[in-house]
Design a protein around this motif. Structure first.
Motif, PDB file in Angstrom:
ATOM      1  N   LEU A  37       0.823  -1.216   0.000  1.00 18.78           N
ATOM      2  CA  LEU A  37       0.000   0.000   0.000  1.00 18.78           C
ATOM      3  C   LEU A  37       0.855   1.263   0.000  1.00 18.78           C
ATOM      4  N   VAL A  38       1.881   1.268   0.832  1.00 14.93           N
ATOM      5  CA  VAL A  38       2.759   2.451   0.910  1.00 14.93           C
ATOM      6  C   VAL A  38       3.445   2.696  -0.421  1.00 14.93           C
ATOM      7  N   ILE A  39       3.920   1.652  -1.059  1.00 14.13           N
ATOM      8  CA  ILE A  39       4.619   1.815  -2.332  1.00 14.13           C
ATOM      9  C   ILE A  39       3.654   2.261  -3.423  1.00 14.13           C
ATOM     10  N   MET A  40       2.443   1.726  -3.426  1.00 14.78           N
ATOM     11  CA  MET A  40       1.459   2.145  -4.433  1.00 14.78           C
ATOM     12  C   MET A  40       1.081   3.617  -4.259  1.00 14.78           C
ATOM     13  N   ALA A  42       3.034   5.873  -2.896  1.00 14.86           N
ATOM     14  CA  ALA A  42       4.229   6.642  -3.244  1.00 14.86           C
ATOM     15  C   ALA A  42       4.415   6.747  -4.755  1.00 14.86           C
ATOM     16  N   PHE A  43       3.968   5.745  -5.504  1.00 14.62           N
ATOM     17  CA  PHE A  43       4.043   5.833  -6.966  1.00 14.62           C
ATOM     18  C   PHE A  43       3.152   6.945  -7.507  1.00 14.62           C
ATOM     19  N   SER A  46       2.054  12.706  -3.940  1.00 15.48           N
ATOM     20  CA  SER A  46       3.206  13.559  -3.645  1.00 15.48           C
ATOM     21  C   SER A  46       4.031  12.979  -2.497  1.00 15.48           C
ATOM     22  N   GLU A  47       5.172  13.602  -2.277  1.00 11.40           N
ATOM     23  CA  GLU A  47       6.093  13.131  -1.249  1.00 11.40           C
ATOM     24  C   GLU A  47       5.501  13.266   0.153  1.00 11.40           C
ATOM     25  N   THR A  48       4.823  14.357   0.410  1.00 14.32           N
ATOM     26  CA  THR A  48       4.222  14.584   1.726  1.00 14.32           C
ATOM     27  C   THR A  48       3.105  13.583   2.001  1.00 14.32           C
ATOM     28  N   VAL A  49       2.258  13.362   1.019  1.00  9.94           N
ATOM     29  CA  VAL A  49       1.159  12.401   1.182  1.00  9.94           C
ATOM     30  C   VAL A  49       1.715  11.002   1.385  1.00  9.94           C
ATOM     31  N   ALA A  50       2.731  10.629   0.621  1.00 11.28           N
ATOM     32  CA  ALA A  50       3.329   9.302   0.753  1.00 11.28           C
ATOM     33  C   ALA A  50       3.956   9.109   2.135  1.00 11.28           C
ATOM     34  N   ALA A  80       8.913   5.073   1.425  1.00 10.97           N
ATOM     35  CA  ALA A  80       8.013   5.981   0.704  1.00 10.97           C
ATOM     36  C   ALA A  80       8.785   7.139   0.080  1.00 10.97           C
ATOM     37  N   LEU A  81       9.714   7.710   0.836  1.00  7.14           N
ATOM     38  CA  LEU A  81      10.507   8.815   0.293  1.00  7.14           C
ATOM     39  C   LEU A  81      11.425   8.347  -0.835  1.00  7.14           C
TER      40      LEU A  81
END
Length: 161
Positions: A37-40, A42-43, A46-50, A80-81
């Motif tokens: 979920l985190v990787i999806m 992050a794809f 934005s960076e802040t949301v991820a 995520a970052l």
């Protein structure tokens, strides 16, 4: 509207962790749904949301194991970052490139959490649970990419016409 989708994803994660993980496990190998979920996110976001989604996901996943929570937050946040920064620099248009990046970070997440949680007999943990878990998660990620391509292809035809 998107906040509702994030909350629904977190509820799905909690439902998976409490009920479905045991039913879907194969000889103790489970899907790494949290990292997936985190990787999806992050794809696509934005960076802040991820980053915030990674932190909240880590809290939801590691609630039963409170000693692992800070490490889970750190690992998922860094993943995520890293995904967000790499996806802005790499060409991730194909599903295979996304699956390769996804597999690498799933392997990294599994190894780091196994080292932190277990600490001993790392080769056995890698061979017995981490590597099969990554492959099992990649099967579901591949199915997700195939389904999303099927759903998105009529839109592409309309946009190009």
């Amino acid at each position: 509207m998107t906040l509702i989708l994030y909350i629904a994803g977190l509820f799905a994660l909690a439902f998976y962790q409490t009920i479905l993980a045991d039913m879907l496990s194969i000889y103790g190998v489970t899907i790494d749904f949290a990292a997936l979920l985190v990787i999806m996110v992050a794809f696509r976001k934005s960076e802040t949301v991820a980053l915030w989604f990674a932190i909240v996901t880590a809290v939801v996943v590691s609630t039963p194991y409170i000693a692992v929570m800070p490490w889970e937050i750190l690992v998922l946040g860094l993943i995520a970052l890293a995904i967000k920064n790499l996806s802005s620099r790499l060409n991730l248009e194909t599903s295979m490139s996304k699956l390769t990046l996804l597999g690498f970070f799933l392997l990294l997440h599994g190894l780091l959490i196994s080292i932190i949680a277990e600490g001993e007999d790392l080769f056995y943990l890698f061979y017995r649970s981490v590597l099969p878990g990554v492959l099992y998660t990649l099967i579901f990620a591949w199915a997700y990419f195939v389904i999303s391509e099927i759903i998105a292809s009529p839109r592409r035809v309309k946009e190009s016409a």
